[in-house]
Design an enzyme around this catalytic site. Sequence first.
Site, PDB file in Angstrom:
ATOM      1  N   LYS A 136      26.441  48.094  50.086  1.00 18.49           N
ATOM      2  CA  LYS A 136      26.845  46.747  50.496  1.00 18.49           C
ATOM      3  C   LYS A 136      27.951  46.782  51.551  1.00 18.49           C
ATOM      4  O   LYS A 136      28.047  45.897  52.392  1.00 18.49           O
ATOM      5  CB  LYS A 136      27.295  45.939  49.279  1.00 18.49           C
ATOM      6  CG  LYS A 136      26.209  45.736  48.218  1.00 18.49           C
ATOM      7  CD  LYS A 136      25.160  44.741  48.655  1.00 18.49           C
ATOM      8  CE  LYS A 136      24.094  44.520  47.571  1.00 18.49           C
ATOM      9  NZ  LYS A 136      22.997  43.655  48.024  1.00 18.49           N
ATOM     10  N   GLU A 180      28.173  35.217  47.983  1.00 15.43           N
ATOM     11  CA  GLU A 180      27.568  35.172  46.658  1.00 15.43           C
ATOM     12  C   GLU A 180      27.522  36.600  46.134  1.00 15.43           C
ATOM     13  O   GLU A 180      27.518  37.544  46.931  1.00 15.43           O
ATOM     14  CB  GLU A 180      26.144  34.610  46.762  1.00 15.43           C
ATOM     15  CG  GLU A 180      25.065  35.603  47.226  1.00 15.43           C
ATOM     16  CD  GLU A 180      25.290  36.197  48.609  1.00 15.43           C
ATOM     17  OE1 GLU A 180      26.009  35.590  49.415  1.00 15.43           O
ATOM     18  OE2 GLU A 180      24.741  37.295  48.879  1.00 15.43           O
ATOM     19  N   SER A 203      21.207  53.512  46.093  1.00 11.49           N
ATOM     20  CA  SER A 203      21.994  52.445  46.727  1.00 11.49           C
ATOM     21  C   SER A 203      23.412  52.316  46.181  1.00 11.49           C
ATOM     22  O   SER A 203      24.287  51.792  46.858  1.00 11.49           O
ATOM     23  CB  SER A 203      21.263  51.122  46.591  1.00 11.49           C
ATOM     24  OG  SER A 203      20.998  50.842  45.229  1.00 11.49           O
TER      25      SER A 203
HETATM   26  C1  LIG Z   1      23.787  49.173  43.887  1.00  5.84           C
HETATM   27  C2  LIG Z   1      22.899  48.068  44.335  1.00  5.84           C
HETATM   28  N1  LIG Z   1      21.663  48.350  44.770  1.00  5.84           N
HETATM   29  C3  LIG Z   1      20.810  47.387  45.171  1.00  5.84           C
HETATM   30  C4  LIG Z   1      21.150  46.062  45.124  1.00  5.84           C
HETATM   31  C5  LIG Z   1      20.130  45.062  45.532  1.00  5.84           C
HETATM   32  O1  LIG Z   1      20.327  44.552  46.808  1.00  5.84           O
HETATM   33  P1  LIG Z   1      19.354  44.870  48.000  1.00  5.84           P
HETATM   34  O2  LIG Z   1      17.965  44.752  47.524  1.00  5.84           O
HETATM   35  O3  LIG Z   1      19.710  43.838  49.015  1.00  5.84           O
HETATM   36  O4  LIG Z   1      19.653  46.237  48.485  1.00  5.84           O
HETATM   37  C6  LIG Z   1      22.435  45.716  44.695  1.00  5.84           C
HETATM   38  C7  LIG Z   1      22.824  44.294  44.656  1.00  5.84           C
HETATM   39  O5  LIG Z   1      23.753  43.855  44.086  1.00  5.84           O
HETATM   40  C8  LIG Z   1      23.317  46.738  44.275  1.00  5.84           C
HETATM   41  O6  LIG Z   1      24.546  46.448  43.837  1.00  5.84           O
END
Ligand SMILES: Cc1ncc(COP(=O)(O)O)c(C=O)c1O
Lengths: 264, 387
Positions: B94, B116, B372
């Site tokens: 993020k 948000e 992520s």
């Molecule tokens: C660690 C992590 N991965 C993935 C996501 C999902 O978001 P996105 O699909 O936009 O990558 C989030 C959202 O809060 C997150 O905190």
Amino acid sequence: MRKMLIPYVTGGVTDNWTDHLLALQEGGADAIEVGLPFSDPMLDGVTIQRASDQALARGVTVASIMDDLARVREQVRVPLIAFTYANLVFRRGPAAFCRLLADAGISGLIVPDLPIDEAAAVRAAAADAGVDLILLVAPATPDDRLREIAAHSSRFIYAISRMDTTGERATLAEAAAPLVARVRAFTSLPVTLGFGISGPAQAAEAGRAGDGVVVASALMRRVLDWGATPEDLRHEVAALRAALDALEVSADRTAYAEVSGHRT
Amino acid sequence: MSLSVTTMTEPVRGRFGEFGGRFVPESLVPACAEVEEGFRDAWSDPLFRSELDELLTVYAGRPTPLTPARNLSVQLGITLLLKREDLAHTGSHKINNVLGQALLARRMGRTRLIAETGAGQHGVATATAAALLGLRATIYMGERDIERQRLNVFRMTTLGAEVVPVTSGSRTLKDATNEAMRAWVADVEGSHFLLGSVGGPHPYPWMVREFQRVIGDEARRQSPAVPDVVVACVGGGSNAAGTFAGFADTGARLVGVEAYGGAAINRGSPGVVHGTRSLVLQDDDGQIAEAESIAAGLDYPGVGPEHAHLASIGRADYRTVTDDEVVAAVGRLARSEGIICALESAHAVAWVLRAAGTPDLPSGSTVVLTLSGRGDKDMATLAGGAA
Ligand SMILES: Cc1ncc(COP(=O)(O)O)c(C=O)c1O
């Protein structure tokens, strides 16, 4: 000219919501906005959110609201205008949705999250069904957009009086009158002010600035918090009506004075 | 693949095929147009780019490594490479988007960030960037998410942000997004709406993907060869979009993994929510459904419009995994590799665990998987017996 008074009711907010609707008419409405509740009403403040949630929790659907309206159709004498969000329109498809409205006797449609740039398909479908798509303008709308929106509007232009969501406010926004003046440079259609208008005094102020007013949250809050009866709402609307009509009388007097040469 | 050269570039008039657009109240149209202009201008300005690159390097810790998963690779009969966004500052991808948008906000003269958050990772990243750049931050978060992500709420307030609980609707990310957009309407002059994923009105899906592109660009450079498969979890879809962007013009197969209970692509239909036309979970009337996932960050009924487009043209595949598979995947990765990943990221791992050795992911494949985020925030959820 008589100032237009357009009160609002959320479809299905209570069992007897069509009694409320008829009471708005008896109180002196020139047209009535019927909210078709959406789960995610992005432009609504807490009152209309709660009204929408309450209606949806009661199991209300677009079809059930249309059925309710069909039952009172004979008694409705003023135009009905649907207020809803884009997803409800696109889910059925603009053509089917607009036909459904027309079949239920609804002659206008307001979709707050459908700006003119995205509105072509709905505009065409509405026109085919004989429904007026009423476009909104906001204080932030620049003049070139105002011109375009005015050129594509029918019936009236809905001016959002403040940069905010729906909901009662203590005073009419300073932005309201200048916005009406800007819109009038581009169209002779009536300009109706809405958002935040909460009582007769503000309605009068808005009526002085524009050609009509929409009052929604102030009425819905009375239903949600006080259990206002149809008769209660009739009184509220009658008070708004009186405040707007008083403007007309004073305007007539001014006109008479001018014609007869007696400046006041 | 002939389609690949035309994908993941700047959308024409905000559209990704039949998806995207700008379905916002008139009050927000000029603000969206300003963000679009501001972003286009900044993105082509070498000074802006170098300032962002510098922050990503010296502040956020980029580039993040591409770590071979030694033990899992052997166990599964594939070559699994993990793109380590869990090692970025604040613990997830993020921060990439947030630093970009916060710099843009400052460049546009805004003094407050409105955001948000679901899992709280985007809220923490926003609060972090606000602190760094001297901006105020107001973070909207569903009451239900506040309960399950207490640690992140505390991190945000420690960083000086205001966290506003959202009590409407399902009290999760979708409702927090509504509330953030309402707050933006009331302060378009002073505030920048810092959307955390690739949804929302144009230019957000494009802008957020561009700010996340650094994930895919780095992974491409770090990969010894073009991998067979590139996989990432999909909530709104920002880490997946950023990852895919680095490989869209290659022959790599792109796989996004959705939570079963929030599977907008696999189980949704076209709809308009939060300013964009995409795929969304909804009923016959068009009422938006409540998503249901153990991972707060994937507990969202919609998905970014570019993913809906990539799915419709067949350039990317989307799979779903269940909460149980996800919990198992966190444990398996932790014990095999010594990495505790976020519940969201574990969706991508869970698919690899399930598919490896099947026709969906044949033995011998090379896989780049974007991890992520890190799992610290989820320890309470897992310790509590998996919600
Ligand atoms: C660690 C992590 N991965 C993935 C996501 C999902 O978001 P996105 O699909 O936009 O990558 C989030 C959202 O809060 C997150 O905190």
